[in-house]
Write an enzyme that holds these catalytic residues in place. Sequence first.
Site, PDB file in Angstrom:
ATOM      1  N   TYR A 144       4.360  16.531  13.523  1.00 15.85           N
ATOM      2  CA  TYR A 144       5.357  15.476  13.616  1.00 15.85           C
ATOM      3  C   TYR A 144       6.854  15.708  13.834  1.00 15.85           C
ATOM      4  CZ  TYR A 144       1.586  12.564  11.707  1.00 15.85           C
ATOM      5  OH  TYR A 144       0.348  12.078  11.337  1.00 15.85           O
ATOM      6  N   CYS A 160      -2.727  32.073  14.447  1.00 16.59           N
ATOM      7  CA  CYS A 160      -2.391  32.796  15.541  1.00 16.59           C
ATOM      8  C   CYS A 160      -1.785  31.674  16.575  1.00 16.59           C
ATOM      9  CB  CYS A 160      -3.797  33.119  15.921  1.00 16.59           C
ATOM     10  SG  CYS A 160      -4.408  34.833  15.362  1.00 16.59           S
ATOM     11  N   GLU A 161      -0.564  31.002  15.942  1.00 15.19           N
ATOM     12  CA  GLU A 161       0.062  29.970  16.938  1.00 15.19           C
ATOM     13  C   GLU A 161       1.486  30.182  16.690  1.00 15.19           C
ATOM     14  OE1 GLU A 161      -1.246  27.490  18.675  1.00 15.19           O
ATOM     15  OE2 GLU A 161      -3.255  27.991  18.293  1.00 15.19           O
ATOM     16  N   GLU A 201       0.769  -1.161  -0.028  1.00 14.49           N
ATOM     17  CA  GLU A 201       0.031  -0.025   0.063  1.00 14.49           C
ATOM     18  C   GLU A 201       0.748   1.145  -0.022  1.00 14.49           C
ATOM     19  OE1 GLU A 201      -2.262  -0.768   3.815  1.00 14.49           O
ATOM     20  OE2 GLU A 201      -3.093  -2.388   2.841  1.00 14.49           O
ATOM     21  N   PRO A 202       1.598   1.465  -1.023  1.00 17.22           N
ATOM     22  CA  PRO A 202       2.298   2.797  -1.252  1.00 17.22           C
ATOM     23  C   PRO A 202       1.439   3.978  -1.311  1.00 17.22           C
ATOM     24  CG  PRO A 202       2.504   1.724  -3.116  1.00 17.22           C
ATOM     25  CD  PRO A 202       1.855   0.766  -2.164  1.00 17.22           C
ATOM     26  N   GLY A 203       1.451   4.781  -0.407  1.00 18.35           N
ATOM     27  CA  GLY A 203       0.742   6.171  -0.598  1.00 18.35           C
ATOM     28  C   GLY A 203       1.325   7.245  -1.006  1.00 18.35           C
ATOM     29  N   ARG A 204       2.169   7.742   0.125  1.00 21.33           N
ATOM     30  CA  ARG A 204       2.862   8.973  -0.001  1.00 21.33           C
ATOM     31  C   ARG A 204       3.860   8.607  -1.069  1.00 21.33           C
ATOM     32  NH1 ARG A 204       5.535  10.611   5.244  1.00 21.33           N
ATOM     33  NH2 ARG A 204       4.112   9.244   6.251  1.00 21.33           N
ATOM     34  N   TYR A 258      -0.707  14.273   2.259  1.00 24.25           N
ATOM     35  CA  TYR A 258      -1.189  14.614   3.385  1.00 24.25           C
ATOM     36  C   TYR A 258      -1.073  16.104   3.579  1.00 24.25           C
ATOM     37  CZ  TYR A 258      -0.037  10.047   4.767  1.00 24.25           C
ATOM     38  OH  TYR A 258      -0.136   8.370   4.732  1.00 24.25           O
TER      39      TYR A 258
END
Length: 456
Positions: free
Chosen positions: A357, A384-385, A309-312, A414
Amino acid sequence: MSAPTAAPEPVAGDPRTPWSGTVRRTAEGSIEVGGLDVRDIAVEHGTPVYVLDEADLRRRARAFVTAFTSAFADLAGADVYFASKSFASVAVDRWVHEEGMHVDVSTGGELAVALRAGVPGDAIALHGNNKSTAELERALRAGVGRIVVDSLGEIEHLAHLAGALGLPAPVMIRVTTGVHAGGHDFISTAHEDQKFGLSLASGAARAAVDAVLARPELTLLGLHSHIGSQILDLAGFEVAAGALLTLRAEVAADTGTLMPELDLGGGYGISYTGADVPPTPEEIAPALAAVVRRACEELGSAPPRVSVEPGRAVVGPAGLTLYRVGTVKPVVLDDGSARRYVSVDGGMSDNIRTALYDAEYTATVAGRRSEAPTVLSRVVGKHCESGDIVVRDVLLPDDVAPGDLLAVPATGAYGRSMASNYNLLPRPGVLAVREGRARFIVRPETEEDLLALDLG
């Protein structure tokens, strides 16, 4: 964290490059992708915008299918599933299926997108640790090729639903092998203390096998494992595959049922900054085939049909995010050194991974070439962070200024799928580019979209 560097220049064929295959510098010094100058993209389509290189994405999907088909030809064959959590859209699901991939979904929304894209049910897998009754019923009615069960309770629930509907329920069991790999703890998914799967060590996985075999409404296809994400070393797959194949052989010896399939998950890493050399499909597939071949010979078992299941690894490098610089602010640090804060018109709402992350990215001035010396910089957003960071540390030209375009590569995975409306910022659109043409496959949100949900 690695030492800050400048973004590497796009070089076709460089295994370390974080840029998609059609990215290059023009004679005027700007970045071009899919045959389009980012300056023209910004003028016509605005910023921030996710730019997706269709030809590059298709090439990567095709490479995985070709490599696994070839490597497992003398075994029982292989299937490659696109992990749609990395980025699901009707166009992308259609593209990867046209290139020979199946599609893995984990929610009703991702299932709806795959079906809208025309992916047939038997080429879809449904994952999830807490599938709703509605999601399971829709999967059964769509005839999905596999439902990956994640708990003993789900087995009983699914059997009841399948029996009530009179529909077949092909099942795989997600096994927690104790092997975990990848970057941050939150994306390592096979250690014991986490929400996914049924433990091999505790006996829960074997109990799940027995529970499925005891229900005539269910068909046991095989075992599934996923050990993490952003994996650059394939050694963990050998250990996980060996554990799964041993359980498969034990079940066959005890019950006479030899499960026909095995899913080894995905999580193959990509290059985000140019510092890593990720494994290629041509390296991954033969390595996994050798593991399966050797283990089955040692166990005296016929090989299963394998899926991954390669996604990225398919969509991540195919995308970049294009921003426009707003403010530039030098800051003196406690040790007397300086860092330049470069604020762009997006931020953690279009790429949460840095904040979530500590993910590492890079950035380059995309609308021009600069000969100015580089300075330590931090690319931040407009939220505002204080944690609203897109690129934590990167060397950018000393002359970066308001109005400049910045490109952040390797955001195809993502970025959009984890995007939010924090501070009521509309989410950027996804602009597909190919051979000098561009079209939105996911349109940018507007303030009217946000207000339409507010019932006042």
